[in-house]
Motif scaffolding. Structure first.
Motif, PDB file in Angstrom:
ATOM      1  N   THR A  46      -5.599  -2.378   8.114  1.00 51.77           N
ATOM      2  CA  THR A  46      -6.268  -2.271   9.409  1.00 51.77           C
ATOM      3  C   THR A  46      -5.257  -2.621  10.506  1.00 51.77           C
ATOM      4  OG1 THR A  46      -6.991  -4.579   9.389  1.00 51.77           O
ATOM      5  CG2 THR A  46      -8.457  -2.950   8.347  1.00 51.77           C
ATOM      6  N   PRO A  47      -5.556  -2.294  11.765  1.00 59.09           N
ATOM      7  CA  PRO A  47      -4.614  -2.611  12.853  1.00 59.09           C
ATOM      8  C   PRO A  47      -4.252  -4.095  12.942  1.00 59.09           C
ATOM      9  CG  PRO A  47      -6.235  -1.033  13.616  1.00 59.09           C
ATOM     10  CD  PRO A  47      -6.676  -1.468  12.257  1.00 59.09           C
ATOM     11  N   ASP A  48      -5.184  -5.000  12.529  1.00 54.69           N
ATOM     12  CA  ASP A  48      -4.859  -6.429  12.553  1.00 54.69           C
ATOM     13  C   ASP A  48      -4.335  -6.911  11.206  1.00 54.69           C
ATOM     14  OD1 ASP A  48      -7.235  -6.109  11.257  1.00 54.69           O
ATOM     15  OD2 ASP A  48      -8.223  -7.838  12.153  1.00 54.69           O
ATOM     16  N   LEU A  49      -3.844  -5.936  10.395  1.00 55.25           N
ATOM     17  CA  LEU A  49      -3.165  -6.211   9.122  1.00 55.25           C
ATOM     18  C   LEU A  49      -4.055  -6.916   8.102  1.00 55.25           C
ATOM     19  CD1 LEU A  49       0.439  -7.127  10.310  1.00 55.25           C
ATOM     20  CD2 LEU A  49      -0.493  -4.917   9.601  1.00 55.25           C
ATOM     21  N   GLN A  50      -5.316  -6.520   8.061  1.00 52.53           N
ATOM     22  CA  GLN A  50      -6.190  -6.853   6.946  1.00 52.53           C
ATOM     23  C   GLN A  50      -6.165  -5.677   5.973  1.00 52.53           C
ATOM     24  OE1 GLN A  50      -7.681  -9.785   6.914  1.00 52.53           O
ATOM     25  NE2 GLN A  50      -7.634 -10.420   9.063  1.00 52.53           N
ATOM     26  N   ILE A  51      -6.542  -5.925   4.739  1.00 56.03           N
ATOM     27  CA  ILE A  51      -6.627  -4.860   3.749  1.00 56.03           C
ATOM     28  C   ILE A  51      -8.081  -4.401   3.654  1.00 56.03           C
ATOM     29  CG2 ILE A  51      -6.314  -4.206   1.331  1.00 56.03           C
ATOM     30  CD1 ILE A  51      -4.069  -6.251   1.176  1.00 56.03           C
ATOM     31  N   ASP A  52      -8.289  -3.120   3.875  1.00 57.23           N
ATOM     32  CA  ASP A  52      -9.632  -2.541   3.859  1.00 57.23           C
ATOM     33  C   ASP A  52      -9.814  -1.756   2.562  1.00 57.23           C
ATOM     34  OD1 ASP A  52     -12.147  -1.762   4.645  1.00 57.23           O
ATOM     35  OD2 ASP A  52     -11.444  -0.113   5.899  1.00 57.23           O
ATOM     36  N   PHE A  53     -10.760  -2.175   1.727  1.00 54.37           N
ATOM     37  CA  PHE A  53     -11.012  -1.498   0.444  1.00 54.37           C
ATOM     38  C   PHE A  53     -11.821  -0.227   0.688  1.00 54.37           C
ATOM     39  CE2 PHE A  53     -13.798  -0.722  -3.222  1.00 54.37           C
ATOM     40  CZ  PHE A  53     -12.858  -0.583  -4.228  1.00 54.37           C
ATOM     41  N   VAL A 102       0.878  -1.172   0.000  1.00 49.22           N
ATOM     42  CA  VAL A 102       0.000   0.000   0.000  1.00 49.22           C
ATOM     43  C   VAL A 102       0.910   1.215   0.000  1.00 49.22           C
ATOM     44  CG1 VAL A 102      -1.868   1.223   1.150  1.00 49.22           C
ATOM     45  CG2 VAL A 102      -1.763  -1.273   1.282  1.00 49.22           C
ATOM     46  N   VAL A 103       0.828   2.024  -1.075  1.00 51.38           N
ATOM     47  CA  VAL A 103       1.809   3.093  -1.294  1.00 51.38           C
ATOM     48  C   VAL A 103       1.130   4.420  -1.585  1.00 51.38           C
ATOM     49  CG1 VAL A 103       3.513   1.452  -2.182  1.00 51.38           C
ATOM     50  CG2 VAL A 103       1.967   2.620  -3.779  1.00 51.38           C
ATOM     51  N   ASP A 104       1.899   5.502  -1.416  1.00 52.42           N
ATOM     52  CA  ASP A 104       1.417   6.827  -1.790  1.00 52.42           C
ATOM     53  C   ASP A 104       1.782   7.113  -3.247  1.00 52.42           C
ATOM     54  OD1 ASP A 104       4.130   7.450  -1.814  1.00 52.42           O
ATOM     55  OD2 ASP A 104       4.084   8.505   0.102  1.00 52.42           O
ATOM     56  N   VAL A 147       2.934   3.272   3.069  1.00 50.44           N
ATOM     57  CA  VAL A 147       2.210   4.104   4.019  1.00 50.44           C
ATOM     58  C   VAL A 147       1.936   3.300   5.291  1.00 50.44           C
ATOM     59  CG1 VAL A 147       1.158   5.500   2.207  1.00 50.44           C
ATOM     60  CG2 VAL A 147      -0.042   3.476   3.048  1.00 50.44           C
ATOM     61  N   PRO A 148       1.808   3.968   6.434  1.00 52.87           N
ATOM     62  CA  PRO A 148       1.561   3.271   7.702  1.00 52.87           C
ATOM     63  C   PRO A 148       0.158   2.679   7.785  1.00 52.87           C
ATOM     64  CG  PRO A 148       2.400   5.513   8.044  1.00 52.87           C
ATOM     65  CD  PRO A 148       1.995   5.409   6.617  1.00 52.87           C
ATOM     66  N   VAL A 149      -0.062   1.890   8.805  1.00 54.39           N
ATOM     67  CA  VAL A 149      -1.382   1.319   9.072  1.00 54.39           C
ATOM     68  C   VAL A 149      -2.408   2.442   9.220  1.00 54.39           C
ATOM     69  CG1 VAL A 149      -2.753   0.084  10.799  1.00 54.39           C
ATOM     70  CG2 VAL A 149      -0.503  -0.778  10.152  1.00 54.39           C
TER      71      VAL A 149
END
Length: 296
Positions: free
Chosen positions: A90-97, A30-32, A38-40
């Protein structure tokens, strides 16, 4: 072809569930815009790579292939696919669309990436979800920002405008705002854009009406009402909260300059000055001009 997976087991979501974690042998970044990680919690574009899962490219479309399939910016070998999806960890390292980055519109001759505005809104600490649309209501096109609140306190329109204004030009800041408890969803659990309500009035929710008191406030209210085609303008609202845009701001300032014979700085409007604050600034300019004329 799936690249992530998520186990939906006895959980409830206020919006759509996350799209999960990368499958084995898949790389997900996940990038800018500059391809920095980018951070969580920070929105960015999803890149997908790895030994499996990537095609050779688009059939008979070499330019699009070169645009979307780029060298892996972190491993130094292999390729990654630019999905154009706006996501966050997400904080639990899931990817949120969140949405799409290539949702581009054109307003008053300017091209605007709606996903970029949404990404900016999502960095506000009080905003949980955000979506921006180009709507045409009553014959006038305007950007409308829809959002849900994170926590118990709602951000004001001025706070949202100021937050976006720090990182993007004025023409990309929505002129109307709608706060929702929840976004309407389709049966597929995607946001139902067709069901989103139209904003109330030209600028969406604004501060409670406060009647003008001084002659200067009355004139500013008159000018704003004429330029924005609003029947009632209170002294507690700013120009852009009332639904104004940059072209209308220039017209309003021109009329005020002509009437008061002073030079009102348009930056006062961009800075979110209320009608009352603008009237006070004009009174000060008039007073200074009077003193200068007396000395002359």
């Amino acid at each position: 072809v799936a690249t992530t997976e998520y186990l939906c087991e006895h959980r409830e979501w206020k919006s759509s569930p996350p799209i999960g974690r990368p499958e084995f042998s898949r790389l997900h970044y996940v990038v800018d815009k500059e391809f920095n990680l980018v951070p969580v919690g920070v929105p960015g574009e999803l890149l997908i790579g790895g030994d499996e899962g990537l095609s050779r490219g688009y059939l008979n479309l070499p330019e699009l292939t070169d645009e979307k399939f780029v060298p892996d910016p972190f491993l130094g070998e292999g390729r990654v696919y630019r999905t154009g999806d706006l996501v966050r960890w997400t904080p639990d390292l899931q990817i949120d669309f969140i949405g799409r980055l290539d949702n581009q519109v054109k307003l008053r001759g300017l091209r605007i990436e709606l996903g970029e505005i949404e990404s900016g809104l999502l960095t506000h600490p009080k905003v949980r979800m955000a979506l921006v649309l180009l709507r045409e209501d009553d014959g006038e096109k305007q950007l409308v920002g829809y959002y849900t609140v994170l926590g118990d306190t709602s951000p004001t329109v001025a706070e949202l405008r100021d937050h976006l204004g720090r990182t993007m030009p004025e023409y990309m800041v929505p002129t109307a705002w709608v706060e929702l408890e929840e976004f309407p969803l389709t049966p597929a659990r995607k946001i139902n854009r067709a069901a989103l309500p139209a904003p109330v009035g030209a600028g969406g929710a604004v501060d409670s009406y406060i009647a003008p008191v001084t002659p200067t406030e009355e004139k500013v209210v008159e000018v704003f009402g004429t330029v924005l085609a609003r029947e009632r303008v209170g002294t507690g609202a700013s120009f852009f909260e009332l639904g104004g845009n940059s072209l209308q701001a220039m017209r309003a300032v021109s009329r005020l300059n002509k009437h008061f014979k002073v030079k009102v700085n348009v930056r006062l409007l961009y800075g979110g000055a209320t009608v009352g604050a603008l009237a006070t600034a004009i009174d000060e300019l008039v007073a200074k001009a009077g003193k200068a004329a007396t000395r002359a």
